[in-house]
Design an enzyme around this catalytic site. Sequence first.
Site, PDB file in Angstrom:
ATOM      1  CG  HIS A 171      -8.554 -36.445 -43.902  1.00 35.57           C
ATOM      2  ND1 HIS A 171      -8.451 -36.642 -42.553  1.00 35.57           N
ATOM      3  CD2 HIS A 171      -8.875 -35.129 -44.078  1.00 35.57           C
ATOM      4  CE1 HIS A 171      -8.693 -35.488 -41.924  1.00 35.57           C
ATOM      5  NE2 HIS A 171      -8.955 -34.563 -42.828  1.00 35.57           N
ATOM      6  CD  GLU A 174      -6.913 -39.949 -43.425  1.00 33.11           C
ATOM      7  OE1 GLU A 174      -8.074 -40.308 -43.166  1.00 33.11           O
ATOM      8  OE2 GLU A 174      -6.384 -38.942 -42.907  1.00 33.11           O
ATOM      9  NE  ARG A 228      -5.535 -33.233 -42.899  1.00 29.64           N
ATOM     10  CZ  ARG A 228      -5.780 -33.839 -41.735  1.00 29.64           C
ATOM     11  NH1 ARG A 228      -5.379 -35.069 -41.532  1.00 29.64           N
ATOM     12  NH2 ARG A 228      -6.424 -33.211 -40.778  1.00 29.64           N
ATOM     13  CG  HIS A 296     -10.509 -39.987 -40.746  1.00 28.67           C
ATOM     14  ND1 HIS A 296     -10.120 -38.857 -41.406  1.00 28.67           N
ATOM     15  CD2 HIS A 296     -11.811 -39.786 -40.406  1.00 28.67           C
ATOM     16  CE1 HIS A 296     -11.125 -38.001 -41.462  1.00 28.67           C
ATOM     17  NE2 HIS A 296     -12.172 -38.538 -40.864  1.00 28.67           N
ATOM     18  CD  GLU A 371      -7.430 -41.179 -37.529  1.00 33.92           C
ATOM     19  OE1 GLU A 371      -6.941 -41.677 -38.566  1.00 33.92           O
ATOM     20  OE2 GLU A 371      -7.699 -39.974 -37.410  1.00 33.92           O
TER      21      GLU A 371
HETATM   22 ZN   LIG Z   1      -8.116 -38.450 -41.717  1.00 32.28          ZN
END
Ligand SMILES: [Zn+2]
Length: 411
Positions: A171, A174, A228, A296, A371
């Site tokens: 993404h 990020e 993104r 991410h 994340e």
């Molecule tokens: Zn992501």
Amino acid sequence: MKVVIFFALLAVASAKRLFHQDQVLRVEPKGYQLKVIENLGKRFPNIDYWTDLSEVRPVDIHVPLVYLSAVKSFLSRNRIDYEIFIEDLQVAIDNQKSDRPTQMSLATFDYNVYHTIDEITAWMSEMVSTYSFVNLDNVGASFEGRSIDALRITLSTSSNPPQFVIDCGLHAREWVSPSTCLYTVKYLVEAQPGSAEYNILNEMEIVVIPIANPDGYEYSWTDDRMWRKTRSDTGHVCMGVDPNRNWDANWSGEGASSSPCSEAYYGPSVMSEIEVRSQASFVGGLSNVQAYIDIHAYSQYWMYPYAWTRALATDNPTLGVIGQNSVNAIYSVHQEFYFAGPISQVIYVASGSTVDYMYDTLGIKCSFAAELRDTGTYGFTLPEIFIQPTAEETFAGLKVIANAVMAGTCQ
Ligand SMILES: [Zn+2]
């Protein structure tokens, strides 16, 4: 002449998307409110969910200034409380990174700043020329023809050492994800004999893909900081596909969007994105992959399959232990709490995700999705000062997965 230059400069300046007085609102929908928050996106297609819809976690929504009062009154009418997490998104973006000269040399490379794709490409070349045990491999090409590259790092003398693939930057916006991949490579190449990371390299090959979506990453620098998706032309006004909803893992199912303008658009067909197909064939072509992580940001989660269903993976007990050990190791570094669990339970169901494909289709037992920082104070605008602590704690989590591979747990 002066007038021409002025207008030329104006054209360049106006190419960049601005976010003056846009806000990021946090809601914590419960029960019926989840549907209301979902409908909010249909009513105001230009709002942007920064975190996935969830009934158990906060949902952060970027609301452009022009819709701000309408969105706030919509929420109030539906009795949904909200908190303003970012007061002015443009201010947060401006404060995220420092102005500095271009860095093209490994000797002066500053890991504590965000880097352009050209800088990262130059850094990868220098890594390969500086360290004999680092090799560059081509994953494939992007839609716009950029090279997607991987660094393969090992000190093992085995002809087929177990492999751990680490993928960052799928993404685009990020940014702390690629920065963490760069730091991870630095920690590995500078490992001293006797250290845990040195032992890992002695027994395993670590394969790092720092920028899995180079077109999107570049675009997030040049045109739209909040980009993104990929940059493919799907024939619609809105470009790009969510590369984490495009995989052949219950593709087009729950938790992915059919709308080309959605940030979670699953694409015109399964595996339509060349970035996704490239990585699938690259990872699928490696001979002994036992662990994989798709990195991410943000929210501080350390997750594993499944995303597409609430059913538990066959290896759930094993993944649960590794996940919990990872977040414990992460916590011990800077006392930051990350939450471990299956994606569908930690957040919500999401179809077509990378980690489910790696687990189910490629059969990589220890497949994870992380994340990183933070928990929403800055979100995607995480200032550079947090790159190093994020990378340090993430590396502790990655070492737990590598140790599981070395213990034979991921076979
Ligand atoms: Zn992501």
